[in-house]
Design a protein around this motif. Structure first.
Motif, mmCIF file in Angstrom:
data_model
loop_
_atom_site.group_PDB
_atom_site.id
_atom_site.type_symbol
_atom_site.label_atom_id
_atom_site.label_comp_id
_atom_site.label_asym_id
_atom_site.label_seq_id
_atom_site.Cartn_x
_atom_site.Cartn_y
_atom_site.Cartn_z
ATOM 1 N N LEU A 119 115.482 2.755 40.504
ATOM 2 C CA LEU A 119 114.855 1.435 40.543
ATOM 3 C C LEU A 119 114.263 1.009 39.211
ATOM 4 C CD1 LEU A 119 113.062 1.323 44.013
ATOM 5 C CD2 LEU A 119 115.391 0.720 43.392
ATOM 6 N N TYR A 120 113.993 1.948 38.319
ATOM 7 C CA TYR A 120 113.359 1.584 37.053
ATOM 8 C C TYR A 120 114.235 1.938 35.850
ATOM 9 C CZ TYR A 120 109.392 0.589 39.962
ATOM 10 O OH TYR A 120 108.589 0.051 40.937
ATOM 11 N N LEU A 124 119.990 -0.554 32.388
ATOM 12 C CA LEU A 124 121.152 -1.073 33.088
ATOM 13 C C LEU A 124 121.135 -2.600 33.087
ATOM 14 C CD1 LEU A 124 121.317 1.340 36.160
ATOM 15 C CD2 LEU A 124 122.587 1.471 34.018
ATOM 16 N N PRO A 125 122.293 -3.236 33.000
ATOM 17 C CA PRO A 125 122.321 -4.707 32.957
ATOM 18 C C PRO A 125 121.902 -5.302 34.288
ATOM 19 C CG PRO A 125 124.543 -3.820 33.127
ATOM 20 C CD PRO A 125 123.634 -2.641 32.893
ATOM 21 N N PRO A 126 121.216 -6.454 34.259
ATOM 22 C CA PRO A 126 120.793 -7.093 35.512
ATOM 23 C C PRO A 126 121.962 -7.611 36.349
ATOM 24 C CG PRO A 126 119.547 -7.944 33.627
ATOM 25 C CD PRO A 126 120.696 -7.155 33.078
ATOM 26 N N LEU A 127 123.036 -8.057 35.689
ATOM 27 C CA LEU A 127 124.142 -8.701 36.392
ATOM 28 C C LEU A 127 125.174 -7.669 36.833
ATOM 29 C CD1 LEU A 127 125.633 -11.207 37.354
ATOM 30 C CD2 LEU A 127 126.538 -11.495 35.025
ATOM 31 N N LEU A 128 125.539 -7.713 38.110
ATOM 32 C CA LEU A 128 126.489 -6.766 38.684
ATOM 33 C C LEU A 128 127.633 -7.521 39.349
ATOM 34 C CD1 LEU A 128 123.872 -4.381 40.332
ATOM 35 C CD2 LEU A 128 125.083 -4.017 38.177
ATOM 36 N N LEU A 178 126.629 1.048 42.506
ATOM 37 C CA LEU A 178 127.342 0.001 41.782
ATOM 38 C C LEU A 178 126.858 -0.087 40.340
ATOM 39 C CD1 LEU A 178 129.147 -2.535 41.573
ATOM 40 C CD2 LEU A 178 127.227 -3.846 42.544
ATOM 41 N N ALA A 179 125.532 -0.064 40.157
ATOM 42 C CA ALA A 179 124.966 -0.202 38.819
ATOM 43 C C ALA A 179 125.355 0.965 37.914
ATOM 44 C CB ALA A 179 123.444 -0.312 38.911
ATOM 45 N N ALA A 180 125.460 2.150 38.501
ATOM 46 C CA ALA A 180 125.732 3.348 37.697
ATOM 47 C C ALA A 180 127.211 3.645 37.546
ATOM 48 C CB ALA A 180 125.027 4.550 38.326
ATOM 49 N N SER A 181 128.077 2.880 38.201
ATOM 50 C CA SER A 181 129.491 3.227 38.221
ATOM 51 C C SER A 181 130.271 2.737 37.012
ATOM 52 C CB SER A 181 130.147 2.686 39.507
ATOM 53 O OG SER A 181 130.079 1.271 39.526
#
Length: 295
Positions: A119-120, A124-128, A178-181
């Motif tokens: 969560l912190y 990572l980019p905000p847009l997914l 999704l964010a880490a992929s």
């Protein structure tokens, strides 16, 4: 309504999580973003501000532009925008927001879930941009969460809150995956050299702009640092440092009355002329013009 907003040291107004407006007073909300619904409530539409909670927007229409930390993001149907506590952002007056918005108060979830969901992870980019299968899973998880949030009659409050936490965790774990992929996110997570450099820049950018000084302090050769930062971000270490300095300068120019010389001093420039030259090189505008445009 009681004004519970605060101003940080840089003068940017921070809006707290409106727990008094949540169903049953729980530490999260799920609502429609459609025009005419007060989903962002007291937050100013056209002014830069901070929030002290998480916001995840799942868009069903577009395009929509939204500014996060002075970068403009463009969303279309099926995209998600994740704004984390403390990030500076601004709504777009010219865009209509359609979709579902999830807000979550820090502390609502247990620490293990917070860490598992990343969560912190501000790097990572905000847009997914989820693929079709990922989007279906996220929509289903969010729809289930919304049903549980709005169902206040089936369970007593303690169980209702527990079920919400479990449903929220399921959604956030999908979102975190999704964010880490992406390849870039994976590189940043795995690259210890870059991570250490990033953390040192965050602590020292206001006084230290020297790549060699960071390399020496971390015990790396300059070449090693260049390779690691370029692999993780596509930038040089100097470009990474300068971008962080510019972001802070923009924040101070936009939301304080500090003279331009003092803004420059706050980000490591003893001479106001040198600061103005540096700012113009990186933004194609002067500090005074940038400030005037936002006022």
């Amino acid at each position: 309504m009681v004004d519970r907003t605060t101003q940080d040291g840089d003068g940017i107004r921070t809006y707290p999580f409106p727990v008094d407006q949540s169903v049953c007073g729980v530490g999260m909300q799920v609502a429609s973003m459609d025009p005419g619904r007060p989903w962002h409530r007291a937050a100013p539409v056209d002014r830069v501000h901070r929030i002290d909670f998480h916001v995840v927007m799942l868009f069903t229409g577009g395009p929509v532009t939204h500014m996060v930390d002075f970068a403009e993001y463009r969303m279309n149907a099926g995209d998600l925008l994740w704004i984390r506590p403390g990030q500076v952002h601004r709504f777009s007056r010219a865009s209509e927001y359609h979709g579902i918005v999830l807000t979550m108060q820090p502390g609502f979830l247990p620490r293990a879930t917070v860490e598992a969901a990343g969560l912190y992870r501000y790097e990572l980019p905000p847009l997914l941009h989820p693929g079709p299968a990922q989007l279906d899973g996220l929509r289903s998880a969010l729809a289930q969460l919304r049903r549980e949030y709005e169902d206040t009659s089936t369970l007593p409050l303690s169980l209702h809150t527990s079920v919400l936490r479990h449903s929220l965790t399921a959604f956030l774990l999908r979102l975190a995956h999704l964010a880490a992929s992406s390849a870039k996110a994976a590189q940043e997570q795995a690259d210890t050299t870059f991570t250490r450099f990033r953390d040192e820049v965050e602590k020292g950018f206001a006084t230290n702009h020297s790549v060699s000084a960071y390399a020496d302090g971390l015990g790396y050769s300059r070449r090693t640092l260049v390779r690691a930062v370029r692999a993780a971000t596509g930038e040089t270490p100097k470009g990474f440092i300068d971008k962080r300095v510019i972001l802070e300068a923009k924040r101070l120019l936009a939301h304080t009355e500090l003279p331009i010389g003092r803004v420059g001093a706050a980000v490591g420039f003893a001479d106001a002329a040198n600061f103005s030259k540096f700012f113009h090189q990186h933004t194609d505008t002067t500090p005074a013009a940038f400030r005037a445009e936002l006022r």
